[in-house]
Design a protein around this motif. Structure first.
Motif, PDB file in Angstrom:
ATOM      1  N   PRO A 178       0.835  -1.201   0.000  1.00  0.00           N
ATOM      2  CA  PRO A 178       0.000   0.000   0.000  1.00  0.00           C
ATOM      3  C   PRO A 178       0.878   1.263   0.000  1.00  0.00           C
ATOM      4  CG  PRO A 178      -0.119  -1.145   2.125  1.00  0.00           C
ATOM      5  CD  PRO A 178       0.750  -1.970   1.245  1.00  0.00           C
ATOM      6  N   ILE A 179       0.243   2.398  -0.238  1.00  0.00           N
ATOM      7  CA  ILE A 179       0.972   3.678  -0.165  1.00  0.00           C
ATOM      8  C   ILE A 179       1.176   3.975   1.310  1.00  0.00           C
ATOM      9  CG2 ILE A 179       0.913   6.134  -0.746  1.00  0.00           C
ATOM     10  CD1 ILE A 179      -0.900   5.391  -3.101  1.00  0.00           C
ATOM     11  N   SER A 180       2.301   3.543   1.813  1.00  0.00           N
ATOM     12  CA  SER A 180       2.475   3.472   3.258  1.00  0.00           C
ATOM     13  C   SER A 180       3.973   3.337   3.554  1.00  0.00           C
ATOM     14  CB  SER A 180       1.701   2.235   3.744  1.00  0.00           C
ATOM     15  OG  SER A 180       1.690   2.118   5.135  1.00  0.00           O
ATOM     16  N   GLU A 181       4.731   4.364   3.166  1.00  0.00           N
ATOM     17  CA  GLU A 181       6.195   4.218   3.147  1.00  0.00           C
ATOM     18  C   GLU A 181       6.772   3.916   4.521  1.00  0.00           C
ATOM     19  OE1 GLU A 181       4.621   6.663   1.526  1.00  0.00           O
ATOM     20  OE2 GLU A 181       5.173   6.446  -0.580  1.00  0.00           O
ATOM     21  N   ALA A 182       6.298   4.604   5.553  1.00  0.00           N
ATOM     22  CA  ALA A 182       6.848   4.331   6.887  1.00  0.00           C
ATOM     23  C   ALA A 182       6.588   2.879   7.266  1.00  0.00           C
ATOM     24  CB  ALA A 182       6.245   5.266   7.926  1.00  0.00           C
ATOM     25  N   GLY A 183       5.399   2.391   6.940  1.00  0.00           N
ATOM     26  CA  GLY A 183       5.024   1.023   7.275  1.00  0.00           C
ATOM     27  C   GLY A 183       5.842   0.002   6.508  1.00  0.00           C
ATOM     28  N   PHE A 184       5.861   0.137   5.179  1.00  0.00           N
ATOM     29  CA  PHE A 184       6.508  -0.957   4.435  1.00  0.00           C
ATOM     30  C   PHE A 184       8.031  -0.862   4.460  1.00  0.00           C
ATOM     31  CE2 PHE A 184       5.735   1.693   0.508  1.00  0.00           C
ATOM     32  CZ  PHE A 184       7.001   1.679  -0.049  1.00  0.00           C
ATOM     33  N   ILE A 185       8.576   0.357   4.534  1.00  0.00           N
ATOM     34  CA  ILE A 185      10.041   0.446   4.668  1.00  0.00           C
ATOM     35  C   ILE A 185      10.449  -0.118   6.032  1.00  0.00           C
ATOM     36  CG2 ILE A 185      11.999   2.035   4.893  1.00  0.00           C
ATOM     37  CD1 ILE A 185      11.162   1.999   2.045  1.00  0.00           C
ATOM     38  N   LEU A 205      11.044   2.943  -3.543  1.00  0.00           N
ATOM     39  CA  LEU A 205      10.310   4.177  -3.290  1.00  0.00           C
ATOM     40  C   LEU A 205       9.937   4.734  -4.664  1.00  0.00           C
ATOM     41  CD1 LEU A 205      12.369   6.055  -0.520  1.00  0.00           C
ATOM     42  CD2 LEU A 205      10.019   5.229  -0.328  1.00  0.00           C
ATOM     43  N   MET A 206       8.660   5.000  -4.871  1.00  0.00           N
ATOM     44  CA  MET A 206       8.246   5.494  -6.187  1.00  0.00           C
ATOM     45  C   MET A 206       9.025   6.762  -6.534  1.00  0.00           C
ATOM     46  SD  MET A 206       4.447   6.411  -7.574  1.00  0.00           S
ATOM     47  CE  MET A 206       3.737   4.889  -6.978  1.00  0.00           C
ATOM     48  N   PHE A 207       9.239   7.581  -5.525  1.00  0.00           N
ATOM     49  CA  PHE A 207      10.160   8.716  -5.616  1.00  0.00           C
ATOM     50  C   PHE A 207      10.962   8.733  -4.311  1.00  0.00           C
ATOM     51  CE2 PHE A 207       6.621  10.013  -8.210  1.00  0.00           C
ATOM     52  CZ  PHE A 207       7.173  10.710  -9.271  1.00  0.00           C
ATOM     53  N   TRP A 208      12.233   8.999  -4.383  1.00  0.00           N
ATOM     54  CA  TRP A 208      12.990   9.182  -3.143  1.00  0.00           C
ATOM     55  C   TRP A 208      12.443  10.360  -2.348  1.00  0.00           C
ATOM     56  CZ3 TRP A 208      15.877   7.139   0.437  1.00  0.00           C
ATOM     57  CH2 TRP A 208      16.562   5.957   0.159  1.00  0.00           C
ATOM     58  N   VAL A 234       8.466  10.789   4.573  1.00  0.00           N
ATOM     59  CA  VAL A 234       7.431  10.173   5.394  1.00  0.00           C
ATOM     60  C   VAL A 234       7.904   8.865   6.035  1.00  0.00           C
ATOM     61  CG1 VAL A 234       5.505  11.276   4.204  1.00  0.00           C
ATOM     62  CG2 VAL A 234       6.290   9.036   3.435  1.00  0.00           C
ATOM     63  N   ALA A 235       9.073   8.400   5.627  1.00  0.00           N
ATOM     64  CA  ALA A 235       9.650   7.191   6.250  1.00  0.00           C
ATOM     65  C   ALA A 235      10.986   7.512   6.916  1.00  0.00           C
ATOM     66  CB  ALA A 235       9.848   6.101   5.201  1.00  0.00           C
ATOM     67  N   GLY A 245       1.370   7.500  13.451  1.00  0.00           N
ATOM     68  CA  GLY A 245       1.003   7.007  12.124  1.00  0.00           C
ATOM     69  C   GLY A 245       1.666   5.690  11.778  1.00  0.00           C
ATOM     70  N   ALA A 246       2.933   5.531  12.174  1.00  0.00           N
ATOM     71  CA  ALA A 246       3.650   4.293  11.824  1.00  0.00           C
ATOM     72  C   ALA A 246       2.933   3.072  12.388  1.00  0.00           C
ATOM     73  CB  ALA A 246       5.086   4.354  12.340  1.00  0.00           C
ATOM     74  N   VAL A 247       2.298   3.222  13.556  1.00  0.00           N
ATOM     75  CA  VAL A 247       1.588   2.091  14.164  1.00  0.00           C
ATOM     76  C   VAL A 247       0.402   1.699  13.271  1.00  0.00           C
ATOM     77  CG1 VAL A 247       0.202   1.376  16.150  1.00  0.00           C
ATOM     78  CG2 VAL A 247       2.337   2.651  16.491  1.00  0.00           C
TER      79      VAL A 247
END
Lengths: 325, 368
Positions: free
Chosen positions: A57-64, A81-84, A89-90, B182-184
């Motif tokens: 998903p569009i969720s950089e902090a989560g998936f990184i 990352l689609m864009f660095w 956000v991560a 948010g990370a959670v």
């Protein structure tokens, strides 16, 4: 040698490493079914299946962050990352967790992750999508930062990055994705931290990396034809680790240095380079070190003006002439 | 816990005896029950000893322990209950209140105390400090300083377990303050979307630093799982049997079905958010004393084990004495240990710089 696009060279590096090591996985937004926002990962889902090529998903902090956690257990994730530009956000995951976990654990934990994607201006997408964070990334001990300028380099460096046991941030360029270059069919790797003299010369050294390498080579061609000036172009290829020895060898040969970077001037990679050159080759310099950067403002949208904000062959040419004046 | 059973402490067994009858608890031997008790006491005594070290001075008049010290007193039943359920492929990651989990997974208290003292004999060689304990060999992945920042890593551990085809789980611990990061929420979504065996454990001690739950979080904390289609549960963290009975269900489910869950465990911390923080602006001494007197997890469990005839009060006292001695020995070890050297600063930064004969890259890694 076959001529292939920069994006295809990256794709081939991914495919070869996915084949070589079952721990390698590719994850990111639109990398699978959509075939990649810039088609870098085209065909990989079909070839390797959804376990190895995973749409997030569009969720950089989560998936990184997930990739970092998985890498601690020995998975070797290559995260797109689609864009660095979205690194911000991560940021906590990339620069608190990936960069620090080895150190804070006293060397007990490794983080063999690669984060890759484009980092460049010049596509008229405005300030939010035009960041070049290599200086910010490289300012964090524990990480490695790679910025390839050609298809050949991109492939060889990415293969090294994926095999590396430290976190490697790999910064590509949307404008270079369609550029073709010679890439051999047989396997090769390029070690991180090894600069490449892309053009030899006598009168001036241009130290640069990424797309400005291509622009500097164009400027060098003009300087040779129109001004009889012989320019050496040193492509750093990797920002950290840094091959300063190749830079210094060139400085000792030409005695004049122009640093060209698609960075804002303040605390950019060029600031670090110029410090090191003056500290280590002061007596070899015949002129103050010159620097050509992106004009110091957020990336402007206006298409013809953005081209002037960034390095380009004419701006590089002028800066070189001013230095030699 | 006072040294001797005190008249001011209302030692009552856990209110709901049914949890003791849950299979995961009923199957425990006397020795295993005593071991749970011992771990909780060891954590309590370690924390109290580290508190003394933090507030005291070393022989040179300087501080023994720098920075922050977030103590686990009052929350011991959670780390001990959860970590006692770990199998070969179950992993733990937590935030900066990490001493209890470290002891519960079996880390050596000498190395932990030495880490607090910033000594080279510390579990992270003096490079991490109180908030950054790690023991990957014991499936303990830290020890993380940024509120909520460890939760995506926990999902990554669960991903790694699943990717490698192992039957296991990741328990990702956080405080009640972390649930608004948010990370959670990104981590919740990924775990649910990809069916990852991650159990998000909210140790709800009622305060995110000095702000009460009522003043910082809307709605029920664990119930937010419903928004992601995840199962959730709640339990009383003052009763180690209840913690184990509750967590056992979700861990089994993670093992068998690779499903995530959110579990909120109600608890209470006796010390400030960190030791240096004032503790009188947001709660009363009476509130703290009420918890200590009526809900202390160690007292509750001691009373339970006494009622079960698992051990005697004298045996409990011996365990306590041994835990005090262990904590004291840890402090002596830490005090006597050397600091890392200036040369050590740049070790453990890169795998490559620590393994120079295997280095593949070239160029400078460090810039001094």
């Amino acid at each position: 040698m076959p001529l292939i696009e920069y994006r295809e060279a990256i794709r081939n590096a991914l495919a070869e490493e996915l084949t070589r090591d079952p721990n390698v996985v590719v994850m990111g937004e639109e990398v699978g079914q959509f075939q990649g926002a810039y088609k870098v990962t085209k065909g990989l889902l079909e070839k390797f299946g959804p376990t190895r090529i995973a749409d997030t998903p569009i969720s950089e902090a989560g998936f990184i962050g997930m990739g970092i956690g998985a890498s601690m257990l020995g998975v070797r994730p290559v995260m797109e990352l689609m864009f660095w530009s979205f690194y911000s956000v991560a940021f906590d995951q990339i620069l608190n967790n990936a960069a620090n976990v080895r150190y804070m654990s006293g060397g007990q934990i490794n983080c063999p992750i690669v984060i890759r994607g484009p980092a460049n201006g010049g596509t008229n997408v405005g300030a939010t999508h035009s960041h070049t964070p290599e200086n910010i990334l490289a300012a964090h001990p524990g990480v490695k930062v790679v910025v390839p300028s050609t298809a050949y380099d991109a492939k060889g460096l990415l293969k090294s990055a994926i095999r590396d046991n430290d976190p490697v941030f790999f910064l590509e360029n949307t404008i270079l994705y369609g550029e073709k270059g010679e890439v051999p069919d047989e396997e090769y790797v390029i070690p991180l931290g090894k600069a490449d003299v892309k053009r030899e010369g006598r009168d001036l050294t241009i130290v640069t990396y990424g797309r400005p390498v291509i622009q500097s080579l164009a400027a060098a061609e003009l300087l040779a034809k129109e001004h009889d000036i012989s320019v050496e172009v040193v492509d750093l290829r990797t920002i950290r680790p840094l091959d300063i020895d190749t830079v210094l060898a060139s400085v000792r040969k030409t005695h004049r240095v122009l640093v060209v970077e698609e960075q804002k001037p303040f605390c950019g990679v060029g600031a670090q380079l110029t410090y090191m050159i003056q500290a280590e080759a002061f007596d070899d310099l015949d002129a103050p070190i010159a620097r050509l950067c992106t004009i110091d403002a957020p990336a402007i949208y206006s298409p013809p003006v953005e081209a002037e904000q960034l390095p380009n062959p004419q701006r590089i040419l002028k800066a070189a002439l001013a230095l030699l004046d | 816990m006072s040294k001797k059973p005190s008249a001011t402490i209302e030692q009552k067994p856990a209110a709901n005896a049914a949890h003791g009858q849950a299979p995961v608890n009923a199957s425990l031997s006397k020795g295993q029950k005593i071991e749970l008790f011992r771990q909780m006491v060891r954590i309590r005594r370690f924390e109290e000893r580290s508190h003394r070290a933090y507030t005291g001075k070393n022989a040179n008049g300087g501080s023994n322990i720098g920075g922050f010290l977030h103590l686990y007193n009052g929350q011991e039943a959670i780390a001990v209950g959860c970590c006692s359920l770990m199998g070969a492929h179950d992993h733990v990651i937590t935030a900066y209140r990490d001493h209890g989990h470290a002891i519960a997974v079996g880390m050596d208290t000498k190395a932990l105390m030495a880490e607090l003292y910033g000594k080279v004999t510390g579990c992270s060689k003096g490079k991490g400090g109180s908030m950054h304990f790690f023991a990957p060999a014991r499936n303990y992945w830290g020890g993380h300083g940024i509120v909520g920042g460890q939760i995506p890593l926990g999902v990554g551990l669960a991903y790694g377990v699943k990717y490698k085809g192992n039957k296991g789980s990741a328990m990702a611990f956080m405080g009640d303050g972390a649930v608004n990061q948010g990370a959670v929420h990104e981590a919740y979504n990924l775990a649910a979307l990809w069916n990852l065996p991650c159990i998000f454990v909210i140790e709800n001690n009622g305060y995110s630093m000095g702000t009460s739950q009522a003043r910082s979080s809307a709605g029920e904390l664990a119930k937010r799982a419903e928004g992601y289609g995840m199962a959730w549960g709640m339990c009383d963290g003052h009763d180690v049997y209840e913690v184990r009975a509750t967590m056992d269900k979700f861990i089994r489910r993670a093992h068998e079905e690779s499903k995530p869950a959110v579990v909120e465990i109600r608890t209470y911390r006796y010390r400030g958010h960190s030791v240096a923080d004032p503790d009188n602006t947001y709660r009363t001494k009476t509130e703290i004393e009420d918890y200590r007197r009526t809900k202390d997890p160690i007292q509750v469990f001691q009373a339970t084990l006494l009622a079960e005839d698992v051990f005697t009060a004298e045996a409990a006292e011996q365990i306590d004495e041994a835990a005090r001695a262990e904590a004291e020995a840890a402090a002596e070890f830490a005090d006597a240990s050397p600091y890392p050297t200036v040369e050590d600063i740049q070790k453990d930064v890169y795998w490559e710089s620590d393994n120079p004969t295997e280095r593949k890259s070239e160029g400078r890694l460090f810039f001094n």
